[in-house]
Write a protein that holds these residues in place. Structure first.
Motif, PDB file in Angstrom:
ATOM      1  N   ARG A  19       0.794  -1.230   0.000  1.00  0.00           N
ATOM      2  CA  ARG A  19       0.000   0.000   0.000  1.00  0.00           C
ATOM      3  C   ARG A  19       0.828   1.283   0.000  1.00  0.00           C
ATOM      4  N   HIS A  20       1.976   1.265   0.678  1.00  0.00           N
ATOM      5  CA  HIS A  20       2.704   2.512   0.905  1.00  0.00           C
ATOM      6  C   HIS A  20       4.143   2.505   0.402  1.00  0.00           C
ATOM      7  N   GLY A  21       4.693   1.349   0.103  1.00  0.00           N
ATOM      8  CA  GLY A  21       6.089   1.272  -0.297  1.00  0.00           C
ATOM      9  C   GLY A  21       6.996   1.175   0.907  1.00  0.00           C
ATOM     10  N   LEU A  22       8.253   0.952   0.643  1.00  0.00           N
ATOM     11  CA  LEU A  22       9.211   0.727   1.716  1.00  0.00           C
ATOM     12  C   LEU A  22       9.541   1.993   2.499  1.00  0.00           C
ATOM     13  N   ALA A  23       9.759   3.083   1.812  1.00  0.00           N
ATOM     14  CA  ALA A  23      10.157   4.311   2.502  1.00  0.00           C
ATOM     15  C   ALA A  23       9.100   4.756   3.510  1.00  0.00           C
ATOM     16  N   ALA A  24       7.825   4.535   3.210  1.00  0.00           N
ATOM     17  CA  ALA A  24       6.742   4.969   4.093  1.00  0.00           C
ATOM     18  C   ALA A  24       6.330   3.906   5.112  1.00  0.00           C
ATOM     19  N   MET A  25       6.886   2.701   5.010  1.00  0.00           N
ATOM     20  CA  MET A  25       6.552   1.657   5.979  1.00  0.00           C
ATOM     21  C   MET A  25       7.265   1.967   7.296  1.00  0.00           C
ATOM     22  N   SER A  26       6.490   2.089   8.356  1.00  0.00           N
ATOM     23  CA  SER A  26       7.092   2.401   9.653  1.00  0.00           C
ATOM     24  C   SER A  26       6.828   1.271  10.639  1.00  0.00           C
ATOM     25  N   ALA A  36       1.316  -6.329  17.698  1.00  0.00           N
ATOM     26  CA  ALA A  36       2.502  -6.716  18.463  1.00  0.00           C
ATOM     27  C   ALA A  36       2.908  -5.599  19.420  1.00  0.00           C
ATOM     28  N   ALA A  37       3.582  -5.999  20.482  1.00  0.00           N
ATOM     29  CA  ALA A  37       4.101  -5.034  21.457  1.00  0.00           C
ATOM     30  C   ALA A  37       5.364  -4.379  20.906  1.00  0.00           C
ATOM     31  N   ARG A  38       5.627  -3.181  21.339  1.00  0.00           N
ATOM     32  CA  ARG A  38       6.791  -2.421  20.857  1.00  0.00           C
ATOM     33  C   ARG A  38       8.100  -3.195  21.017  1.00  0.00           C
ATOM     34  N   GLY A  39       8.245  -3.925  22.096  1.00  0.00           N
ATOM     35  CA  GLY A  39       9.467  -4.682  22.337  1.00  0.00           C
ATOM     36  C   GLY A  39       9.705  -5.803  21.336  1.00  0.00           C
ATOM     37  N   ALA A  40       8.670  -6.159  20.595  1.00  0.00           N
ATOM     38  CA  ALA A  40       8.799  -7.256  19.624  1.00  0.00           C
ATOM     39  C   ALA A  40       9.647  -6.863  18.420  1.00  0.00           C
ATOM     40  N   ILE A  41       9.767  -5.579  18.166  1.00  0.00           N
ATOM     41  CA  ILE A  41      10.473  -5.123  16.965  1.00  0.00           C
ATOM     42  C   ILE A  41      11.894  -5.662  16.927  1.00  0.00           C
ATOM     43  N   TYR A  42      12.686  -5.272  17.887  1.00  0.00           N
ATOM     44  CA  TYR A  42      14.104  -5.655  17.838  1.00  0.00           C
ATOM     45  C   TYR A  42      14.352  -7.058  18.385  1.00  0.00           C
ATOM     46  N   HIS A  43      13.343  -7.626  19.043  1.00  0.00           N
ATOM     47  CA  HIS A  43      13.451  -9.026  19.440  1.00  0.00           C
ATOM     48  C   HIS A  43      13.414  -9.910  18.195  1.00  0.00           C
ATOM     49  N   HIS A  44      12.443  -9.648  17.325  1.00  0.00           N
ATOM     50  CA  HIS A  44      12.271 -10.464  16.122  1.00  0.00           C
ATOM     51  C   HIS A  44      13.096  -9.958  14.935  1.00  0.00           C
ATOM     52  N   PHE A  45      13.387  -8.679  14.925  1.00  0.00           N
ATOM     53  CA  PHE A  45      14.094  -8.069  13.786  1.00  0.00           C
ATOM     54  C   PHE A  45      15.253  -7.212  14.285  1.00  0.00           C
ATOM     55  N   GLY A  47      17.930  -6.646  13.014  1.00  0.00           N
ATOM     56  CA  GLY A  47      18.506  -5.883  11.906  1.00  0.00           C
ATOM     57  C   GLY A  47      17.642  -4.709  11.489  1.00  0.00           C
ATOM     58  N   GLY A  48      16.586  -4.433  12.237  1.00  0.00           N
ATOM     59  CA  GLY A  48      15.739  -3.277  11.983  1.00  0.00           C
ATOM     60  C   GLY A  48      14.841  -3.412  10.759  1.00  0.00           C
ATOM     61  N   LYS A  49      14.551  -2.269  10.191  1.00  0.00           N
ATOM     62  CA  LYS A  49      13.619  -2.178   9.065  1.00  0.00           C
ATOM     63  C   LYS A  49      14.097  -3.007   7.881  1.00  0.00           C
ATOM     64  N   LEU A  54      13.275  -7.464   4.234  1.00  0.00           N
ATOM     65  CA  LEU A  54      13.813  -8.657   3.561  1.00  0.00           C
ATOM     66  C   LEU A  54      12.952  -9.886   3.847  1.00  0.00           C
ATOM     67  N   GLU A  55      12.591 -10.071   5.106  1.00  0.00           N
ATOM     68  CA  GLU A  55      11.781 -11.238   5.458  1.00  0.00           C
ATOM     69  C   GLU A  55      10.378 -11.138   4.864  1.00  0.00           C
ATOM     70  N   ALA A  56       9.824  -9.943   4.838  1.00  0.00           N
ATOM     71  CA  ALA A  56       8.501  -9.761   4.232  1.00  0.00           C
ATOM     72  C   ALA A  56       8.561 -10.042   2.733  1.00  0.00           C
ATOM     73  N   ALA A  57       9.593  -9.538   2.071  1.00  0.00           N
ATOM     74  CA  ALA A  57       9.728  -9.781   0.626  1.00  0.00           C
ATOM     75  C   ALA A  57       9.927 -11.260   0.329  1.00  0.00           C
TER      76      ALA A  57
END
Length: 190
Positions: A19-26, A36-45, A47-49, A54-57
């Protein structure tokens, strides 16, 4: 539970890429859509965005390839018609502002992504895999391998071009014209 959270986050990222592209995906949007809880971001990823993209693609590419694997393959025309029928709803979504998650990581890395080449590599692998799947179907249906590879490439180009044109026009008409031309270009023996 953790795997489910990660899976939901990847699914949310795919939808946001479309819907928004990569640059606008936050991450904020990924968290909101996945629950998901905020802490899940860097737990699961960790390597960040970039890792999330990469995993989504990769997942989106495999999902599409699996779908293409299920297409019937009695004749080349049947393969092409089934392909066009199966992608039409996706292209219809493009007319309403959607798009292709793989194309998004190909052209829209944005400043937040340090290694654009890894995203392009995943995209190239995705498109190659889709083309190989279609070429295999077309070869099984009686086309020579070189003809099948050429037609498979044309099918992928038709799909990806339709995403852009249909989004720009806000209409499925460009896809319908391209689909008709694609079918009319098939030899009568197909």
């Amino acid at each position: 539970m953790a795997a489910d959270t990660k899976s939901r986050m990847i699914s949310a990222a795919i939808g946001l890429l479309q819907r928004h592209g990569l640059a606008a995906m936050s991450f904020t949007d990924v968290l909101a859509e996945s629950g998901a809880a905020r802490g899940a971001i860097y737990h699961h990823f960790p390597g960040g965005k970039q890792q999330l993209a990469l995993e989504a693609a990769r997942r989106n590419a495999e999902d599409v390839r699996s779908h293409l694997h299920e297409l019937p393959a009695s004749t080349p025309r049947e393969v092409v018609e089934a392909f066009l029928g199966s992608v039409r709803p996706v292209v219809q979504a493009s007319a309403g502002g959607g798009g292709c998650a793989i194309a998004a990581v190909t052209v829209d890395g944005g400043a937040a992504i340090a290694d654009q080449s890894s995203l392009r590599t995943v995209a190239a692998e995705a498109f190659t895999g889709w083309g190989s799947e279609l070429a295999g179907k077309l070869t099984h249906a009686g086309m020579s391998p070189s003809q099948a590879a050429d037609l498979a490439t044309l099918m992928i180009v038709t799909l990806e071009g339709a995403h852009i044109l249909c989004r720009a026009e806000g209409s499925i008409a460009p896809f319908d014209r391209a689909a008709a031309a694609l079918l009319s270009g098939l030899p009568n023996s197909c």
